[in-house]
Design a protein around this motif. Structure first.
Motif, PDB file in Angstrom:
ATOM      1  N   GLU A 147      12.494   1.151  -3.011  1.00  0.00           N
ATOM      2  CA  GLU A 147      13.497   0.115  -2.713  1.00  0.00           C
ATOM      3  C   GLU A 147      12.947  -1.301  -2.813  1.00  0.00           C
ATOM      4  O   GLU A 147      13.669  -2.217  -3.158  1.00  0.00           O
ATOM      5  N   GLU A 148      11.673  -1.461  -2.458  1.00  0.00           N
ATOM      6  CA  GLU A 148      11.082  -2.811  -2.490  1.00  0.00           C
ATOM      7  C   GLU A 148       9.921  -2.898  -3.484  1.00  0.00           C
ATOM      8  O   GLU A 148       9.656  -3.953  -4.049  1.00  0.00           O
ATOM      9  N   GLY A 149       9.217  -1.803  -3.657  1.00  0.00           N
ATOM     10  CA  GLY A 149       8.048  -1.781  -4.549  1.00  0.00           C
ATOM     11  C   GLY A 149       8.445  -1.513  -5.995  1.00  0.00           C
ATOM     12  O   GLY A 149       9.630  -1.589  -6.346  1.00  0.00           O
ATOM     13  N   PRO A 150       7.480  -1.151  -6.828  1.00  0.00           N
ATOM     14  CA  PRO A 150       7.740  -0.966  -8.260  1.00  0.00           C
ATOM     15  C   PRO A 150       8.581   0.276  -8.597  1.00  0.00           C
ATOM     16  O   PRO A 150       9.226   0.288  -9.637  1.00  0.00           O
ATOM     17  N   GLY A 151       8.564   1.306  -7.736  1.00  0.00           N
ATOM     18  CA  GLY A 151       9.404   2.480  -7.984  1.00  0.00           C
ATOM     19  C   GLY A 151       9.152   3.157  -9.320  1.00  0.00           C
ATOM     20  O   GLY A 151       8.017   3.215  -9.796  1.00  0.00           O
ATOM     21  N   GLU A 168       0.466  10.591  13.405  1.00  0.00           N
ATOM     22  CA  GLU A 168      -0.328   9.453  12.904  1.00  0.00           C
ATOM     23  C   GLU A 168       0.064   9.015  11.492  1.00  0.00           C
ATOM     24  O   GLU A 168      -0.370   7.972  11.017  1.00  0.00           O
ATOM     25  N   TYR A 169       0.907   9.805  10.818  1.00  0.00           N
ATOM     26  CA  TYR A 169       1.320   9.433   9.453  1.00  0.00           C
ATOM     27  C   TYR A 169       2.803   9.113   9.343  1.00  0.00           C
ATOM     28  O   TYR A 169       3.327   8.936   8.254  1.00  0.00           O
ATOM     29  N   LYS A 170       3.475   9.011  10.495  1.00  0.00           N
ATOM     30  CA  LYS A 170       4.933   8.797  10.503  1.00  0.00           C
ATOM     31  C   LYS A 170       5.377   7.565   9.703  1.00  0.00           C
ATOM     32  O   LYS A 170       6.438   7.546   9.094  1.00  0.00           O
ATOM     33  N   GLU A 171       4.521   6.524   9.690  1.00  0.00           N
ATOM     34  CA  GLU A 171       4.876   5.279   8.976  1.00  0.00           C
ATOM     35  C   GLU A 171       5.076   5.534   7.465  1.00  0.00           C
ATOM     36  O   GLU A 171       5.737   4.765   6.769  1.00  0.00           O
ATOM     37  N   TRP A 172       4.512   6.659   6.959  1.00  0.00           N
ATOM     38  CA  TRP A 172       4.606   6.947   5.532  1.00  0.00           C
ATOM     39  C   TRP A 172       6.015   7.382   5.116  1.00  0.00           C
ATOM     40  O   TRP A 172       6.355   7.345   3.934  1.00  0.00           O
ATOM     41  N   ILE A 173       6.828   7.774   6.070  1.00  0.00           N
ATOM     42  CA  ILE A 173       8.220   8.132   5.747  1.00  0.00           C
ATOM     43  C   ILE A 173       8.918   6.889   5.175  1.00  0.00           C
ATOM     44  O   ILE A 173       9.510   6.920   4.099  1.00  0.00           O
ATOM     45  N   ALA A 174       8.777   5.768   5.905  1.00  0.00           N
ATOM     46  CA  ALA A 174       9.389   4.509   5.448  1.00  0.00           C
ATOM     47  C   ALA A 174       8.679   3.979   4.208  1.00  0.00           C
ATOM     48  O   ALA A 174       9.304   3.376   3.329  1.00  0.00           O
ATOM     49  N   LYS A 175       7.376   4.238   4.138  1.00  0.00           N
ATOM     50  CA  LYS A 175       6.585   3.700   3.036  1.00  0.00           C
ATOM     51  C   LYS A 175       6.993   4.329   1.691  1.00  0.00           C
ATOM     52  O   LYS A 175       7.059   3.648   0.664  1.00  0.00           O
ATOM     53  N   ASN A 176       7.261   5.645   1.700  1.00  0.00           N
ATOM     54  CA  ASN A 176       7.715   6.304   0.467  1.00  0.00           C
ATOM     55  C   ASN A 176       9.025   5.692   0.001  1.00  0.00           C
ATOM     56  O   ASN A 176       9.221   5.410  -1.176  1.00  0.00           O
ATOM     57  N   VAL A 207       5.991   9.300  -8.248  1.00  0.00           N
ATOM     58  CA  VAL A 207       5.389   8.269  -9.108  1.00  0.00           C
ATOM     59  C   VAL A 207       4.112   7.748  -8.439  1.00  0.00           C
ATOM     60  O   VAL A 207       4.102   7.530  -7.222  1.00  0.00           O
ATOM     61  N   PRO A 208       3.017   7.540  -9.228  1.00  0.00           N
ATOM     62  CA  PRO A 208       1.809   6.971  -8.631  1.00  0.00           C
ATOM     63  C   PRO A 208       1.960   5.470  -8.390  1.00  0.00           C
ATOM     64  O   PRO A 208       2.546   4.772  -9.229  1.00  0.00           O
ATOM     65  N   GLY A 209       1.446   4.997  -7.268  1.00  0.00           N
ATOM     66  CA  GLY A 209       1.355   3.549  -7.073  1.00  0.00           C
ATOM     67  C   GLY A 209       0.414   3.007  -8.130  1.00  0.00           C
ATOM     68  O   GLY A 209      -0.552   3.669  -8.492  1.00  0.00           O
ATOM     69  N   PRO A 210       0.663   1.800  -8.677  1.00  0.00           N
ATOM     70  CA  PRO A 210      -0.192   1.259  -9.743  1.00  0.00           C
ATOM     71  C   PRO A 210      -1.653   1.178  -9.276  1.00  0.00           C
ATOM     72  O   PRO A 210      -1.915   0.714  -8.167  1.00  0.00           O
ATOM     73  N   GLU A 211      -2.553   1.669 -10.097  1.00  0.00           N
ATOM     74  CA  GLU A 211      -3.962   1.716  -9.740  1.00  0.00           C
ATOM     75  C   GLU A 211      -4.480   0.317  -9.397  1.00  0.00           C
ATOM     76  O   GLU A 211      -4.206  -0.642 -10.103  1.00  0.00           O
ATOM     77  N   GLY A 212      -5.223   0.212  -8.288  1.00  0.00           N
ATOM     78  CA  GLY A 212      -5.810  -1.059  -7.902  1.00  0.00           C
ATOM     79  C   GLY A 212      -4.864  -1.969  -7.135  1.00  0.00           C
ATOM     80  O   GLY A 212      -5.288  -2.979  -6.570  1.00  0.00           O
ATOM     81  N   GLY A 214      -1.538   1.043  -4.339  1.00  0.00           N
ATOM     82  CA  GLY A 214      -2.502   1.739  -5.195  1.00  0.00           C
ATOM     83  C   GLY A 214      -3.168   2.965  -4.597  1.00  0.00           C
ATOM     84  O   GLY A 214      -3.861   3.693  -5.298  1.00  0.00           O
ATOM     85  N   MET A 215      -2.971   3.201  -3.306  1.00  0.00           N
ATOM     86  CA  MET A 215      -3.730   4.278  -2.659  1.00  0.00           C
ATOM     87  C   MET A 215      -3.079   5.650  -2.758  1.00  0.00           C
ATOM     88  O   MET A 215      -3.693   6.648  -2.399  1.00  0.00           O
ATOM     89  N   ALA A 216      -1.844   5.722  -3.235  1.00  0.00           N
ATOM     90  CA  ALA A 216      -1.152   7.022  -3.159  1.00  0.00           C
ATOM     91  C   ALA A 216      -0.083   7.193  -4.232  1.00  0.00           C
ATOM     92  O   ALA A 216       0.212   6.264  -4.989  1.00  0.00           O
ATOM     93  N   TYR A 217       0.467   8.404  -4.284  1.00  0.00           N
ATOM     94  CA  TYR A 217       1.694   8.707  -5.028  1.00  0.00           C
ATOM     95  C   TYR A 217       2.855   8.617  -4.036  1.00  0.00           C
ATOM     96  O   TYR A 217       2.655   8.735  -2.827  1.00  0.00           O
ATOM     97  N   PHE A 218       4.076   8.441  -4.546  1.00  0.00           N
ATOM     98  CA  PHE A 218       5.219   8.304  -3.640  1.00  0.00           C
ATOM     99  C   PHE A 218       6.405   9.156  -4.110  1.00  0.00           C
ATOM    100  O   PHE A 218       6.651   9.285  -5.313  1.00  0.00           O
ATOM    101  N   ILE A 219       7.130   9.706  -3.136  1.00  0.00           N
ATOM    102  CA  ILE A 219       8.310  10.531  -3.430  1.00  0.00           C
ATOM    103  C   ILE A 219       9.566   9.713  -3.165  1.00  0.00           C
ATOM    104  O   ILE A 219       9.690   9.095  -2.101  1.00  0.00           O
TER     105      ILE A 219
END
Lengths: 90, 289
Positions: free
Chosen positions: A82-86, A69-77, A25-30, A35-40
């Motif tokens: 779980e916390e964001g709009p999903g 350098e991108y390890k934080e994105w594992i939790a971010k996805n 799903v894309p993060g809501p634009e803006g 807003g910067m990415a899509y998430f799995i």
């Protein structure tokens, strides 16, 4: 082990088009937080790799191959679902 | 002792194409095994030959890759030797509806407790895209340049006709629903078929994820009665316009192993091995004279 979209994402969206289980799903634009990415969604990902194969910016990695350098994105996805709009952001 | 996702994780990485329906099937099978509380040592996964038959490599449990079309005979033998083992066969439409068609009919008729997962992508993917026994009529491939000329084999209808006691269909693009069906099949006493509609993203350009998504619906949502065999038949004949998923039919009749007298004292695999006495040997020999 789920695939992870990292900060290399350019919001091309072809990953979401090819995902066989529609768990990208894309993060809501803006949106400053998402807003910067899509998430799995790691709970629905079937590890088929179709998204990684399609990604024009090579932003998607299997969880155990995410560069340091991108390890934080594992939790971010996960956090996006779980916390964001999903799925409601679709 | 239940198994966790970690317990079932294999070190071998799948070689399936990116986006292959088999990933959804593997994911659903793993979810189902965890859901019903089985540990890897209690499970025996038997496959044949084909892309999907590589699955036992990708899950940490007992496994056996057999000859093309032959997983059901091997599974039957294993089940009779050790009814304590949960036996699951996983094979494609070529394996089950081509060479293995006879075994499939007899397994359903015999009602032996095997979960039979048929990965139906309507094409021979491993050999690069020839039409299969379940290909839709008119389906153009390298071996059917004028379109497939035969009627498609229908696993659900065949299992119903053969006396199958659990007949279901899932979709590789909906692993959660599929996992629930597989879990129900695992808990069923007797032969349990789960046909799985599975896109082949490389060679089948007709039956894609989108093609299925536009057509599939769940029987659970329609008030279908899984105890009604005639209604199940009617649903089994639906194709092309609308495609039903879910549990078509379930009933209970004695399983094969419940009726075999020699198994009543427990699984052969766990009985103590004792030497025959000379008198027993003489008796045995006399039977053949």
């Amino acid at each position: 082990m789920a695939y992870v979209i990292t900060g290399l994402c350019v919001r091309d969206g072809s990953c979401a088009e090819v995902c066989p289980v529609e768990c990208i799903v894309p993060g809501p634009e803006g949106d400053p937080q998402w807003g910067m990415a899509y998430f799995i969604n790691p709970d629905d990902c079937i590890e088929c790799g179709a998204c990684a194969n399609e990604c024009p910016s090579n932003a998607i990695f299997p969880e155990d191959e995410v560069p340091e350098e991108y390890k934080e994105w594992i939790a971010k996805n996960r956090a996006f679902y779980e916390e964001g709009p999903g799925y409601s952001a679709r | 002792m239940a198994g966790s996702a970690q317990d079932y994780a294999s070190e071998v990485k799948p070689t399936w194409c990116p986006g292959c329906g088999n990933y959804g099937i593997l994911n659903a099978l793993r979810q189902a095994l965890i859901q019903v509380g089985l540990a890897p040592h209690q499970v025996f996964i038997v496959s044949g030959i084909g892309c999907g038959s590589k699955l036992p490599d990708y899950i940490h449990a007992n496994g056996f890759m057999t000859l093309h079309g032959r997983p059901l005979p091997i599974a039957t033998g294993a089940r009779l030797a050790n009814p304590g083992l949960k036996v699951i066969t996983v094979h494609g439409d070529g394996d089950s509806m081509g060479l293995g068609m006879g075994h499939f009919i007899h397994a359903a008729r015999r009602n032996i407790e095997i979960v039979d997962l048929i990965q139906n992508n309507q094409i021979y993917g491993l050999t690069k895209g020839q039409y299969s026994p379940t290909s839709d009529p008119g389906f153009v491939t390298s071996t059917s340049p004028e379109g497939a000329l035969e009627a498609a084999a229908n696993p659900v209808a065949l299992a119903l006709a053969a006396g199958g006691t659990f007949v279901a269909r899932g979709f590789a693009g909906d692993p959660r629903h599929l996992a629930d069906l597989i879990a129900a099949a695992i808990q069923h006493k007797g032969y349990a078929l789960v046909e799985i509609l599975q896109p082949c993203v490389t060679f089948n350009r007709k039956n894609t994820y989108d093609w299925y998504r536009k057509r599939v619906y769940q029987l659970e949502d329609t008030g279908h009665d899984p105890g009604d065999r005639v209604a199940a038949f009617q649903k089994a004949l639906e194709w092309e316009e609308r495609i039903p998923l879910g549990l078509f039919y379930q009933t209970r009749r004695p399983t094969y192993e419940e009726q075999v007298s020699v198994l009543q004292a427990g699984p052969l695999a766990t009985r103590p091995l004792e030497k025959l006495t000379p008198a027993q040997v003489d008796n045995l020999r006399a039977e053949f004279m």
